[in-house]
Design an enzyme around this catalytic site. Structure first.
Site, PDB file in Angstrom:
ATOM      1  N   ASP A   7       5.930   3.569   3.651  1.00  0.00           N
ATOM      2  CA  ASP A   7       5.695   2.429   4.543  1.00  0.00           C
ATOM      3  C   ASP A   7       5.486   1.126   3.784  1.00  0.00           C
ATOM      4  OD1 ASP A   7       3.274   3.678   3.663  1.00  0.00           O
ATOM      5  OD2 ASP A   7       2.141   2.511   5.131  1.00  0.00           O
ATOM      6  N   GLU A  16       0.873   5.217   4.755  1.00  0.00           N
ATOM      7  CA  GLU A  16      -0.237   5.274   3.804  1.00  0.00           C
ATOM      8  C   GLU A  16      -1.150   4.068   3.947  1.00  0.00           C
ATOM      9  OE1 GLU A  16      -2.693   4.352   0.539  1.00  0.00           O
ATOM     10  OE2 GLU A  16      -0.868   3.200   0.918  1.00  0.00           O
TER      11      GLU A  16
END
Length: 368
Positions: A80, A137
């Protein structure tokens, strides 16, 4: 010292760089990593690797098996990006307004894809390697989401490994440590409620701003006076929201921030002390407060045997003089800590250069 790079991998550097540039140019936020997941799936399948998608919404796992051994390890990368406007001007800068790979997850994903490409072609181990491509994350606990979807039930690894690029550490170096590597992360939100009124008549009000600032100041004594000096902790207020007029004392003030700790006992103590302090100050001023506290990530704690594995391999690849086996722990946080709560493993820092000129993690000028 030059790293010992396998020539076949070195010849693929241009292709791997192209993959990273593609990911960097098309960043996606937590649980929205659809195109990134598609790209990863396409590459893994082209290598002949069996995959499973949909773990933790957009996460996926590829498995490589050779030989007869049932020994199994996991290698994890995060996918991400961050809600940040990129300020670089190179060709592979973000094409998505307000989103960028400012933490190097584009590099982590590419690293694991490159490893997958090589491992899929060479029967160089006996057992199973699970390639874990994780979403979310950045504060959204994608690791836990994958685990809640049965990650380690479906892929019962004996150990799991992760790595993060680290500005400030020279390229060609690796740093790691046994035990706590990164801190636990908590977030908090406090609404202080006083009595609003006219700013020219403060004696008729209970000034929520004055009360809130006293709370913020008093919270800073927790680490300095309640935490043992050999422990480490951080209490940071990062947001204060109140008022919208020159001459009005607002009724409410909103405080938000984060707590970082390594010791579970210290973590609990800080949470309780923050509430006690807010309660005492509010009562002294005939005010009240609402308290919200959330434990986001546990501490990232490396296990001894797996850390020794990483040190041994890193010394072979980087040279012993380029491996720091006792790096100081960071008060940054990582949801890889969830995986290390359930499985033994190790998390290491990979040198990404000096990090000068604003090129630090979460900087709008950052590039892996």
């Amino acid at each position: 010292m030059r790293m010992k790079i396998i020539p076949e991998i070195e010849k693929r550097q241009a292709a791997h760089t192209e993959w990273r540039h593609m990911i960097h140019a098309h960043p996606e936020l937590a649980y929205q990593e659809v195109k990134t997941s598609d790209l990863v799936a396409e590459k893994l399948e082209s290598f002949g690797i069996q995959i499973e998608r949909g773990l933790g919404t957009t996460g996926l796992v590829g498995s490589i098996r050779y030989g007869n051994s049932e020994k199994r390890i996991g290698l994890r990368a995060d996918m991400d990006a961050l809600p940040l406007q990129e300020k670089n001007d190179f060709n592979h800068r973000s094409q998505i307004d307000g989103v960028m790979h400012a933490c190097g997850h584009d590099g982590h994903t590419t690293m694991l894809l490159a490893a997958a490409e090589y491992l899929a072609k060479h029967e160089c181990f006996d057992g199973i390697v699970d390639l874990i491509f994780q979403p979310a994350e950045e504060g959204e606990a994608g690791a836990k989401a994958m685990m809640d979807d049965g990650l380690f039930d479906k892929y019962p690894v004996e150990a799991v490994y992760g790595v993060h690029n680290w500005p400030g550490l020279d390229i060609g170096k690796l740093a790691v440590r046994n035990g706590p590597m990164m801190a636990a992360m908590d977030i908090f939100e406090v609404t202080v409620r006083g009595k609003g009124g006219h700013a020219a008549l403060p004696h008729l009000a209970a000034d929520s701003i004055v009360i809130a600032t006293q709370i913020v100041q008093a919270w800073q004594t927790i680490v300095s006076r309640n935490v043992k000096s050999t422990d480490a902790a951080v209490v940071s207020v990062t947001q204060i929201h109140a008022g919208d007029a020159w001459a009005v004392i607002p009724q409410e003030v909103l405080l938000r921030g984060t707590i970082r700790t390594f010791n579970p006992t210290v973590r609990t103590m800080i949470e309780h002390r923050m509430q006690e302090i807010a309660d005492g100050i509010c009562k002294a001023h005939q005010a009240s407060f609402d308290w919200h506290h959330e434990r986001r990530f546990p501490a990232t704690v490396n296990s001894k045997a797996e850390t020794e594995n990483v040190i041994r391999v890193a010394e072979t690849v980087f040279g012993k003089e380029n491996v720091n086996p006792e790096v100081e722990p960071s008060t940054g946080s990582e949801d890889f800590g969830y995986m290390l709560e359930e499985k033994p493993g190790c998390y290491a820092f990979l040198g990404n250069g000096p990090g000068e000129g604003g090129c630090l993690l979460h900087s709008p000028h950052y590039d892996f």
